[in-house]
Design a protein around this motif. Structure first.
Motif, short mmCIF file in Angstrom:
data_model
loop_
_atom_site.label_atom_id
_atom_site.label_comp_id
_atom_site.label_asym_id
_atom_site.label_seq_id
_atom_site.Cartn_x
_atom_site.Cartn_y
_atom_site.Cartn_z
N SER A 157 -5.50 -21.96 9.19
CA SER A 157 -4.27 -22.43 8.54
C SER A 157 -4.22 -22.06 7.07
O SER A 157 -3.16 -22.12 6.45
N GLY A 158 -5.37 -21.66 6.51
CA GLY A 158 -5.39 -21.24 5.11
C GLY A 158 -5.40 -22.37 4.12
O GLY A 158 -5.11 -22.17 2.94
N ILE A 159 -5.73 -23.60 4.57
CA ILE A 159 -5.71 -24.73 3.65
C ILE A 159 -7.09 -25.03 3.08
O ILE A 159 -7.21 -25.90 2.22
N SER A 160 -8.10 -24.34 3.55
CA SER A 160 -9.42 -24.57 3.00
C SER A 160 -9.51 -23.96 1.60
O SER A 160 -8.75 -23.06 1.24
N GLU A 161 -10.45 -24.45 0.82
CA GLU A 161 -10.57 -23.98 -0.57
C GLU A 161 -10.96 -22.52 -0.62
O GLU A 161 -10.41 -21.74 -1.40
N GLU A 162 -11.91 -22.10 0.24
CA GLU A 162 -12.34 -20.70 0.23
C GLU A 162 -11.21 -19.78 0.65
O GLU A 162 -10.94 -18.76 -0.01
N MET A 163 -10.55 -20.13 1.77
CA MET A 163 -9.45 -19.28 2.24
C MET A 163 -8.27 -19.32 1.27
O MET A 163 -7.54 -18.34 1.13
N GLY A 164 -8.08 -20.45 0.59
CA GLY A 164 -7.02 -20.52 -0.41
C GLY A 164 -7.28 -19.55 -1.56
O GLY A 164 -6.37 -18.87 -2.04
N ASP A 165 -8.54 -19.48 -1.99
CA ASP A 165 -8.88 -18.53 -3.05
C ASP A 165 -8.67 -17.10 -2.59
O ASP A 165 -8.17 -16.26 -3.35
N VAL A 166 -9.06 -16.82 -1.33
CA VAL A 166 -8.86 -15.46 -0.81
C VAL A 166 -7.38 -15.13 -0.74
O VAL A 166 -6.94 -14.03 -1.11
N GLY A 167 -6.57 -16.08 -0.26
CA GLY A 167 -5.13 -15.84 -0.17
C GLY A 167 -4.50 -15.60 -1.54
O GLY A 167 -3.65 -14.72 -1.70
N MET A 168 -4.93 -16.38 -2.53
CA MET A 168 -4.40 -16.18 -3.88
C MET A 168 -4.81 -14.83 -4.44
O MET A 168 -4.02 -14.15 -5.12
N ALA A 169 -6.06 -14.39 -4.16
CA ALA A 169 -6.51 -13.08 -4.64
C ALA A 169 -5.70 -11.97 -4.00
O ALA A 169 -5.29 -11.00 -4.66
N VAL A 170 -5.43 -12.09 -2.69
CA VAL A 170 -4.62 -11.08 -2.00
C VAL A 170 -3.20 -11.05 -2.56
O VAL A 170 -2.62 -9.97 -2.78
N GLN A 171 -2.64 -12.24 -2.82
CA GLN A 171 -1.29 -12.29 -3.36
C GLN A 171 -1.22 -11.66 -4.74
O GLN A 171 -0.29 -10.92 -5.07
N ARG A 172 -2.23 -11.94 -5.58
CA ARG A 172 -2.25 -11.33 -6.91
C ARG A 172 -2.38 -9.82 -6.82
O ARG A 172 -1.73 -9.08 -7.58
N ALA A 173 -3.23 -9.33 -5.90
CA ALA A 173 -3.38 -7.89 -5.74
C ALA A 173 -2.07 -7.24 -5.29
O ALA A 173 -1.69 -6.17 -5.79
N GLU A 174 -1.38 -7.88 -4.36
CA GLU A 174 -0.10 -7.34 -3.91
C GLU A 174 0.94 -7.34 -5.03
O GLU A 174 1.69 -6.37 -5.20
N ASP A 175 0.98 -8.42 -5.83
CA ASP A 175 1.93 -8.48 -6.94
C ASP A 175 1.64 -7.38 -7.96
O ASP A 175 2.57 -6.71 -8.46
N LYS A 176 0.37 -7.18 -8.29
CA LYS A 176 0.02 -6.14 -9.26
C LYS A 176 0.34 -4.75 -8.71
O LYS A 176 0.79 -3.87 -9.45
N THR A 177 0.10 -4.54 -7.41
CA THR A 177 0.41 -3.24 -6.81
C THR A 177 1.90 -2.96 -6.85
O THR A 177 2.34 -1.86 -7.20
N GLN A 178 2.71 -3.97 -6.51
CA GLN A 178 4.16 -3.79 -6.56
C GLN A 178 4.64 -3.53 -7.99
O GLN A 178 5.51 -2.68 -8.22
N ALA A 179 4.09 -4.25 -8.95
CA ALA A 179 4.48 -4.04 -10.35
C ALA A 179 4.11 -2.63 -10.81
O ALA A 179 4.88 -1.96 -11.51
N MET A 180 2.90 -2.17 -10.41
CA MET A 180 2.49 -0.83 -10.80
C MET A 180 3.37 0.23 -10.15
O MET A 180 3.73 1.24 -10.79
N GLN A 181 3.70 0.04 -8.88
CA GLN A 181 4.58 0.99 -8.20
C GLN A 181 5.96 1.02 -8.86
O GLN A 181 6.56 2.09 -9.04
#
Length: 260
Positions: A157-181
């Motif tokens: 479900s992504g509500i655990s602390e570890e998976m939440g950190d992973v999800g936030m890292a993926v979201q930040r990477a996607e946002d930075k990639t879109q901004a760079m593009q």
């Protein structure tokens, strides 16, 4: 409620909450089981001590009984020999030993009763410890399974602390990639429209400067080409008969004109 009582209540509540988070039921159950084993060991040690005391009294009683039997035999022999005084002395000593034997019998009975009670308590406690051990292992297994199931559910479900950190890292990477593009696309559009110059280009300036430079270069080429044509025309129109003093040079000039 006074201020100190409120502070004390808050402190106890926070401490209880912290302890509840830090407590692992499996460790608590193992600790309780260990304490019960220690208690069972103490009870068994007590049974052994009582049994040892009972055995020591039995040995003392047997020794006193042996002495009493010996005095009885001596008294009998003294009567047969006509020594009533010796027989009376032997019976007197026997009477003292008989009192000691009676005391030892009473102590023996008391210790035997205590031993039986402790043995029964040890057996009951052992059965309780074994039952607790079975229940403990069952609870631990159930808790471990529930904990694993909870972690798996939280991971999915992504509500655990570890998976939440992973999800936030993926979201930040996607946002930075879109901004760079988006930035790269905008720069490409600006370069194509001429709003920005290509830094890798040798010639710099705006479109008008580049056009003027191209026209100047083309004018230089045309001027040089016209000069070459003029030189070629003058060489063709030169007189064919050179002066008499230079016959060799005239011949060479004629040959050059023919070659031209």
């Amino acid at each position: 409620m006074s201020m100190m009582k409120r502070i004390s209540t808050i402190f106890r509540a926070k401490a209880n909450s912290a302890l509840d988070r830090a407590e692992d039921p499996r460790e608590t159950l193992d600790y309780s089981y260990q304490r019960q084993l220690e208690m069972l060991t103490k009870v068994r040690r007590g049974v052994a001590d009582v049994a040892t005391s009972r055995k020591r009294i039995e040995l003392q009683r047997n020794q006193l009984q042996s002495q009493s039997d010996k005095l009885t035999a001596q008294a009998q022999k003294s009567i047969e020999m006509g020594r009533e005084d010796l027989a009376r002395e032997a019976l007197t000593r026997k009477s003292a030993l008989t009192g000691q034997i009676s005391d030892l019998d009473a102590q023996h009975s008391q210790l035997q009763g205590e031993e039986e009670k402790l043995t029964l308590a040890s057996q009951r406690l052992q059965a309780k410890v074994e039952s607790f051990r079975t229940r403990k292992e069952t609870i631990k297994a159930t808790y471990t399974a529930a904990e694993a199931q909870t972690r798996i559910g939280e991971a999915f479900s992504g509500i655990s602390e570890e998976m939440g950190d992973v999800g936030m890292a993926v979201q930040r990477a996607e946002d930075k990639t879109q901004a760079m593009q988006a930035r790269a696309g905008a720069i490409d559009e600006l370069i194509a429209s001429g709003a920005l110059d290509d830094a890798s280009s040798i010639n710099r300036g705006d479109d008008i400067s580049r056009e003027l430079e191209a026209m100047s270069s083309q004018s230089d080429v045309e001027s040089e080409l016209a000069a070459l044509k003029g030189n070629a025309a003058r060489a063709i129109e030169a007189p064919e008969s050179p002066p008499a003093a230079q016959p060799v040079a005239e011949e060479s000039s004629v040959e050059k004109g023919q070659q031209s």
